[in-house]
Structures are given as C-alpha cells and as structure tokens.
Design a protein around this motif. Structure first.
Motif, mmCIF file in Angstrom:
data_model
loop_
_atom_site.group_PDB
_atom_site.id
_atom_site.type_symbol
_atom_site.label_atom_id
_atom_site.label_comp_id
_atom_site.label_asym_id
_atom_site.label_seq_id
_atom_site.Cartn_x
_atom_site.Cartn_y
_atom_site.Cartn_z
ATOM 1 N N SER A 342 0.834 -1.210 0.000
ATOM 2 C CA SER A 342 0.000 0.000 0.000
ATOM 3 C C SER A 342 0.864 1.253 0.000
ATOM 4 C CB SER A 342 -0.942 0.007 1.214
ATOM 5 O OG SER A 342 -0.205 -0.030 2.424
ATOM 6 N N ASN A 346 0.720 4.131 -2.968
ATOM 7 C CA ASN A 346 0.533 5.559 -2.677
ATOM 8 C C ASN A 346 1.672 6.403 -3.243
ATOM 9 O OD1 ASN A 346 -1.873 5.113 -1.331
ATOM 10 N ND2 ASN A 346 -0.871 4.850 0.668
ATOM 11 N N ASP A 350 1.269 9.171 -6.186
ATOM 12 C CA ASP A 350 1.696 10.560 -5.912
ATOM 13 C C ASP A 350 2.664 11.050 -6.986
ATOM 14 O OD1 ASP A 350 0.207 10.855 -3.632
ATOM 15 O OD2 ASP A 350 1.848 10.360 -2.247
ATOM 16 N N ALA A 378 -6.621 3.600 -6.817
ATOM 17 C CA ALA A 378 -5.955 4.780 -6.260
ATOM 18 C C ALA A 378 -5.893 5.923 -7.259
ATOM 19 C CB ALA A 378 -4.551 4.405 -5.787
ATOM 20 N N ARG A 382 -7.836 9.754 -7.235
ATOM 21 C CA ARG A 382 -7.122 11.024 -7.403
ATOM 22 C C ARG A 382 -7.563 11.760 -8.670
ATOM 23 N NH1 ARG A 382 -2.257 11.061 -4.427
ATOM 24 N NH2 ARG A 382 -2.057 13.238 -5.122
#
Length: 544
Positions: A342, A346, A350, A378, A382
């Motif tokens: 995880s 992330n 990003d 994810a 975003r």
C-alpha cells in the motif's frame, strides 16, 4: 497516393536499416533489438521491393502477432503509397483463407468461432468427471494449457506426458501436485474438444490447425494460396510456435522469398508454445540467408539501454545482442523500496499525479493483473483516468458502435465547410468528451498530419481497426502486465512489484529475466522501479 520512388524510401535510414531495406531478395534474417526501428524497416523494405518491381503488393503478406502491430504496418504502408499490401496476424490470415475455401474443402457453412473459451470450458468441466472446481484462476490456467497443447499440436491423450516432459507448472488453487492436476486438465481438454465438435464451434487454435490440414490435404487449395502470396515478411519471429511455423512452411513451399525479423532477447511467450529456435536456426534452414543486425536504439535513453544490457548480461542465456542508444543522456533510473504494497501504491500514484505529463504517456507495468487493481482504484480516487490493456474489446462497446454509425452516415454526405476535421468533431459533439471521442479525434489529427484528409478515409481506418481489434490510443495512464506491454512504448514507465517470488515467477528464470528486459525497454525517457519487501534478484545490477 502513388508509391514513393526508391531514393525517397531510403531517406532517414541508418546504414544497417538501409541494408535491410535494399536486401529485397530472400532469404533475409534481421536481428532487431528493442527500439531499433524494426516496423519502419519492415514496411520500407516491402515498399522498396514493390517500387523496384521485385514483387506486387497483392502478392505480399506481412505477418505479425498482434492486431495492433498489423494495423501499424498497414498504416505505415499506406503512407508509403502501398495501400493494398496484406499485413495480418497469423490467425487473421489463416481465418481469411479458411473461410474462403471452407465450402470448397469442407462443405457446408462455416462453424461459429469462439472469441472466449470460458463458457465452453465451464460446461466441459461439468461434463467431465474432473475434481477441479471452476473458478477464474482455474479456468485461466486450463485455457492456457489447452492453447499451449494446440500450439505444439498435442492431443488430449498426449497432454499429460508432454506437460510433464516440458516441466509445465500450474497455478490451480487446490494444493494438489501438478502431476495430478495435469490429469484433470486432460479430462477437461478432451471434454472441451468433444463439446466444440457437438456444437459445431471452433476456437482460434482450431483456425490454425484446420488451415494447416486444409493446405496439407488439398493440393489445389495449396497451389492457389501459394500463387496468391509469393513475398513473405514475418515480424516477431522469436514468438512463432511449431504450429505457426508449420503453417508458414505450407504458405512458403520450396520458395525462399522470406524475411524474418526478431530478437531472441525478447522471447517471453515460451509458456504459450513460442520458441526462438526457428529464429536462431534460420541460417541452418537457409544457409545462404543474409543476416543483418540492428543495434542502434532510437527509443530509450542511454541510461535505460545500459541498464537493460546489464540485466541481460547477468543471465545465463548468452544473448549476444547489445544495444547502443542514439539519444542524448537522460535521467538515472529510479529505484525505491517500501515496507508495504500500500505504501508502494501511494508513492507511485503521488509521483504520477505530480509528474505533470500527459497521462497517456505513462504506463504502470506489473508481472500479474492482480497487482494492477489497487493502482486503478488509487488513480481514479485522485481523478486520474486509466486504461487497462485487458479491458473490454473497444469496438464491441455500444457507444463506440453508435459513434461509428454516425460517422458512416456523415461520410456519404458532401462536406459543407470543406474541413473534414471540423465535420468530424461536429458529428461527434453529441457524444460528449468521452474517452473514445477523444481517441477518435486524436487519430483523425494524426491522419491529417500524414496527408490522409477526408472523412471516408477516416471511416475506412476505423473499420479496418475494428476488423483487426486494433483500437486507437485512449486517454489515461496505461495499466498493463509486462506480457501485454510487448511492442508498446511510453515516455515514463513505472515497473512495480519487482519482488522476489513475483518477478521472477516460476521456474523459467531466464524467460522471466527477458520479461524484465522487455519492461525496461518500453520506456523512452524515465524508468521508475519499485518493490515492497524483498527485492528481486533482477534488481542486482541497479543496486550495484
């Protein structure tokens, strides 16, 4: 558009590429490394041979392994003034011949073609006395085993012996040893073949098998096919299976006007029956063959090429093919380790959000599909669009078919404004700013830049792509397995999950190493490598 003259076809080619293009009499073997311009060389060689009068476009057959690659060949040939040379996958070429000659050789109507095995395999499992339990993973494994067996022309009765001899491994989640599972797969394989026969259905592997049988048994059909195609080019020759080679032999006969192009360093489909043996043994079959090596890399930066070369050298397969980048130096490869998956997800998401690049220039590549699932979630959280390489067939979507119907209607009407791009955008406006509309307009703008500037030509391009299941480039970050990424390229590549036990996976360490090499060489500008937990042994050159 008339075909280019000989000198125009050679413009911009490096010395080795020029040597390939002007070697228009076979047999020719081209060892073409990743990013060395092989598609350009293949299409320019075909155009050069036609312009020189060595062959006729209608007598030419270029073969490859994906609809996208075949579509790219046809598009490039059109820009060279050769709109009617055939560029197809092995299956597409075989299917066309099989359908045409079916009434003559077999009689009756052509059987239904399965586009997916899942439904028939589930029913076959129910009809057999197998102890295997249907499930997504189990069905995928059985399907893969059947495809491998057919590529090697192995019947259900011989499957267990052949699978054991080949050292096959199965990822069937029942905890039983492979030898026991092989016996169960053989039962399902036999039931599947029986069910297809009863329902008068064939699968894609049957297309090749039946075409081979037809050409071997029917001399008249064989001679007619050989008269049709006299000039052969085979792309990705390291990926041919014994069955595909048998079909190619039948097409070729005792002639030698054949050019094969491949790279043993990119052999990543052995699990499906492919073998680089035909590429490596080409000069044994054709002792007088010209062998030309393309080693100038035009895709990737020197940093990427140097690392890819090191990864291959660290192996034991002794692939003698080192690339040299022709580009300016770029960024150093980035390697990051994480405590958890995880945290890795992330950090990668990003980085992509902050990259400031067009998202369609970015790809996340993984060893398995399941690794990509959290990245899709994810990125969408975003607000970043994604496209999965294993997603629904683009041209089967209802909205895409509706849009093509509107374009087809508009193409028969005279243009009012005189600008076909304006007309296209006008007829697509009611569909909104969807991913497929943006893909259509991007494709149209590319065609306009290449001198193909009318709505009818655009419609022909779409229909050709639909026939070959070769969709235009969709917007969004690409999520793909390493296998599905073969032949593609992006500015920025994120190779994720490079953990021990995931990459490499299974016993075929050198094939897994080549798979990692393929992943690295998909990148043009930057490569970002990451893992969570124990690093893969393949990362040793990067750590060093």
């Amino acid at each position: 558009m008339a075909i280019m003259d000989l000198e125009s076809i050679l413009v911009g080619l490096d010395p080795e590429q020029r040597e390939v293009v002007t070697s228009i009499r076979g047999p020719v073997c081209v060892i073409a490394g990743a990013g060395t311009g092989k598609t350009r060389v293949i299409t320019h060689r075909i155009a050069y041979a036609i312009a020189a009068g060595v062959t006729d476009p209608t007598k030419t057959l270029a073969l490859t392994f994906t609809a996208r690659a075949a579509g790219e060949m046809r598009a490039r040939l059109r820009t060279l003034g050769v709109p009617n040379a055939a560029a197809r996958t092995f299956h597409s070429a075989a299917l066309k011949q099989l359908m045409y000659f079916w009434p003559y050789s077999f009689g009756g109507t052509f059987p239904k073609l399965l586009t997916t095995k899942a439904g028939f395999l589930s029913e076959a499992m129910g009809r057999s006395d197998t102890s295997l339990v249907p499930g997504v993973q189990t069905l995928r494994e059985i399907s893969g085993e059947i495809e491998w067996a057919k590529a090697l022309q192995t019947a259900p009765s011989d499957y267990v012996e052949e699978a054991l001899g080949a050292g096959r491994t199965l990822r069937i989640p029942n905890g039983r040893p492979d030898k026991e599972n092989f016996s169960e797969v053989a039962k399902v394989y036999q039931a599947y073949e029986t069910l297809k026969h009863q329902e008068r259905v064939i699968d894609f592997e049957d297309v090749l098998l039946l075409t081979v049988g037809m050409l071997e048994e029917d001399r008249d059909v064989r001679e007619r096919v050989r008269d049709q195609y006299r000039y052969f080019t085979v792309d990705e020759y390291q990926d041919v299976s014994p069955l595909q080679q048998r079909l190619l032999n039948l097409w070729l006969g005792d002639r030698d006007d054949i050019c094969v192009v491949g790279d043993a360093a990119q052999t990543i489909y052995s699990f499906a029956g492919a073998t680089s043996g035909f590429l490596l043994g080409f000069t044994q079959r054709f002792p007088k063959a010209q062998v030309i090596r393309l080693t100038r890399g035009y895709r990737s930066t020197p940093e990427i090429i140097e690392m890819a070369n090191q990864v291959l050298k660290a192996g034991t397969s002794n692939v003698d093919h080192e690339l040299v980048s022709m580009n300016e130096r770029g960024e150093k490869l980035e390697l990051n380790s994480f405590a958890t998956t995880s945290a890795e997800v992330n950090a990668v998401v990003d980085a992509i959000v902050n990259l400031g690049s067009t998202h369609s220039d970015i790809a996340i590549l993984a060893r398995t599909n399941s690794q990509l699932d959290p990245y899709e979630v994810a990125l969408k959280n975003r607000g970043v669009e994604t496209q999965l390489k294993n997603a629904e067939r683009f041209f089967d979507r209802v909205d895409v078919r509706d849009a093509m119907r509107v374009i087809r209607s508009a193409s028969v009407l005279p243009s009012e404004g005189g600008d076909w791009l304006v007309d296209l955008k006008s007829v697509l406006r009611p569909f909104g700013a969807t991913d497929y509309v943006r893909a259509f307009t991007t494709l149209a703008e590319e065609m306009e830049a290449n001198g193909r500037n009318n709505l009818r030509a655009f419609l022909r391009e779409l229909e050709d792509r639909a026939e070959q299941n070769n969709p235009p480039t969709l917007p969004g970050v690409v999520l793909s397995t390493l296998h599905a990424a073969k032949g593609l390229e992006w500015d920025h590549v994120y190779l994720i999950g490079i953990n021990e036990g995931i990459l490499p996976m299974g016993k075929e360490i050198e094939e897994e190493r080549r798979l990692f090499y393929v992943g690295l060489t998909r990148a043009k500008r930057t490569v970002h490598l990451s893992y969570a937990g124990q690093a893969s042994e393949f990362l040793a050159p990067i750590h060093g």
